[in-house]
Enzyme design. Structure first.
Site: not given
Length: 471
Positions: A85, A157-158, A200, A260, A292
């Protein structure tokens, strides 16, 4: 003459072999021979996001002794990819990347970090999409573009995770993906996939549709990762929501995988979702996933406990995951090399993107101008350009213990031949070392036979760097 032959043989023995770089074909990752690649991997960020400190001169891929220890443990587990990351583009990563490469492990990297200026502000993206940010992500590309086992870059990421962010952020993600792809085209010797890691939540489908649609290949995602924790404890296919995921993303035109997964509401985790993810119902359209996570952090998702002296202890989660991996039907994955994904990208029309979703999602494909065109043309200025080096040490200087406290003898990496990668071996790391082991007693043939990437599912360690991505 004999002396010359001996020296040549010695040099060749220590030279760096390379895995085949991966590209994208329709909904699949493929190697240069056109063989499908399915991710069996882990999130890898020892110390967590809070442990990332560029001033320290270190990151998860800068300490060869640590990488050697973890590559040896991962190889026993039988994975083929790691996601990392947060990385520091200014430190040397040659030995760590070469160690992972030598055992057939690919690395997926986030270009962002949680530090100010290193990511996009989801609530005010315009203020953070600037020259300093572009310099950061281009520097990461320069630091890692030379490694053949670099799977690809996560552009975010998100970043989109609620109604407000969905209303403003999407065009910025496509713009950043364009910026990265244009830079790679100008400054790298090969094409490197660029994609996104999504939350999600209700934005997951429109974000996938938006990022995978249209004819603009530069701004379109090459792959789509989903951070999903739907399957918990003893869930089943019916109770987990996995059928809904399959239905939502059917006929994907880009590779789709879990960036993940691994719900920890029940501990230790039984990892029953492994059988579903690599089974008949998902393998034709999903390209695997990343558990994860590797090291035990405060969030309690770890497979391995790292001691302050660098020694490592496998946890019960490790045993259970290994047992599930060992039961993967490798022949099933091999026979699914022709997947049911689509190679045609739908048009970027609201009727496709907003299907069943609020019109607050920003569907505009009008991109933002690159705020640093001079860097695009002339380079980031980062002279720390990585390359593979010879790996001569195979034994880790650190001790590794089973989940029952028994030291594992002979913990070391086993370097593979060119174009080979790990597969689950069917053996149990803990029980083989005298511990209680996990749930697997299956002795199927696997990595011990050195199966080639062209023959089976490529199982390795994906390193994910910069898991905060955009904040």
């Amino acid at each position: 003459m004999k002396l010359q032959s001996f020296v040549l043989a010695a040099l060749l023995a220590g030279s760096a072999s390379a895995v085949r770089p991966l590209t994208v074909s329709g909904g699949n990752f493929v190697n240069s021979a056109g063989d499908r690649f399915v991710i069996v991997g882990l999130a890898y960020q020892p110390g967590g996001a809070s442990g990332y400190d560029p001033a320290s001169g270190k990151d998860p891929l800068s300490d060869p002794d640590i990488c050697l220890r973890d590559a040896a443990v991962m190889q026993r587990l039988g994975i083929n990819t790691v996601r990392v990351y947060n990385v520091n583009p200014d430190v040397n990563h040659d030995m760590c990347m070469s160690i992972f490469n030598s055992v057939g492990i690919y690395v997926a990297l986030d270009v962002n970090s949680p530090l100010a200026g290193d990511s996009i502000n989801r609530h005010d993206p315009g203020s953070s999409y600037n020259e300093g940010y572009i310099k950061r992500i281009y520097s990461v590309v320069d630091a890692f573009k030379g490694y053949p086992n670099l799977l690809g870059f996560f552009a975010g990421n998100e970043v989109v995770n609620d109604v407000p962010s969905a209303s403003v952020v999407p065009p910025y993600i496509r713009s950043i993906q364009r910026d990265l792809k244009n830079y790679i085209a100008k400054h790298a010797s090969r094409t490197i996939p660029v994609g996104y890691s999504a939350a999600d939540d209700p934005t997951r489908r429109p974000m996938w549709a938006y990022l995978s649609c249209g004819d603009d290949a530069d701004s379109r995602s090459d792959f789509y990762g989903l951070n999903s924790y739907q399957w918990c404890g003893d869930s089943t296919w019916e109770s987990s929501g996995y059928q809904g995921l399959v239905d939502t993303f059917k006929n994907t035109s880009i590779p789709l995988f879990f960036s993940e997964f691994g719900c920890n509401k029940i501990s230790p985790r039984p990892f029953g979702e492994i059988a579903a993810l690599y089974g008949e119902r998902m393998i034709s359209s999903w390209s695997g996933g990343l558990v994860y996570e590797y090291s035990q952090e405060t969030s309690n998702y770890g497979l391995v406990q790292i001691d302050s002296n660098g020694d490592a202890r496998l946890l019960k989660d490790f045993d259970n995951l290994q047992g599930q991996y060992n039961n993967i039907n490798l022949n099933l994955i091999k026979n699914k090399s022709s997947s049911t994904t689509s190679a045609n990208h739908p048009k970027c029309e609201d009727t496709f993107i907003l299907l069943g979703h609020s019109d607050t999602f920003n569907t505009s494909t009008t991109l933002l101008p690159n705020p640093a065109t001079d860097l695009l043309e002339n380079g980031s200025g980062n002279t720390n350009v990585g390359k593979l080096v010879s790996v001569t040490q195979t034994k880790t200087p650190h001790k590794v213990f089973t989940s029952t406290g028994v030291q594992i003898d002979g913990i070391e990496i086993k370097m593979l031949k060119d174009d080979e990668s790990n597969t689950p071996s069917g053996e149990n790391t803990s029980s083989a070392a005298g511990g209680s082991g996990g749930s697997s007693g299956n002795k199927k043939k696997g990595a011990a036979e050195g199966l080639r990437v062209s023959a089976v599912l490529v199982v390795g360690v994906t390193v994910v760097v910069g898991f905060w991505g955009l904040v």
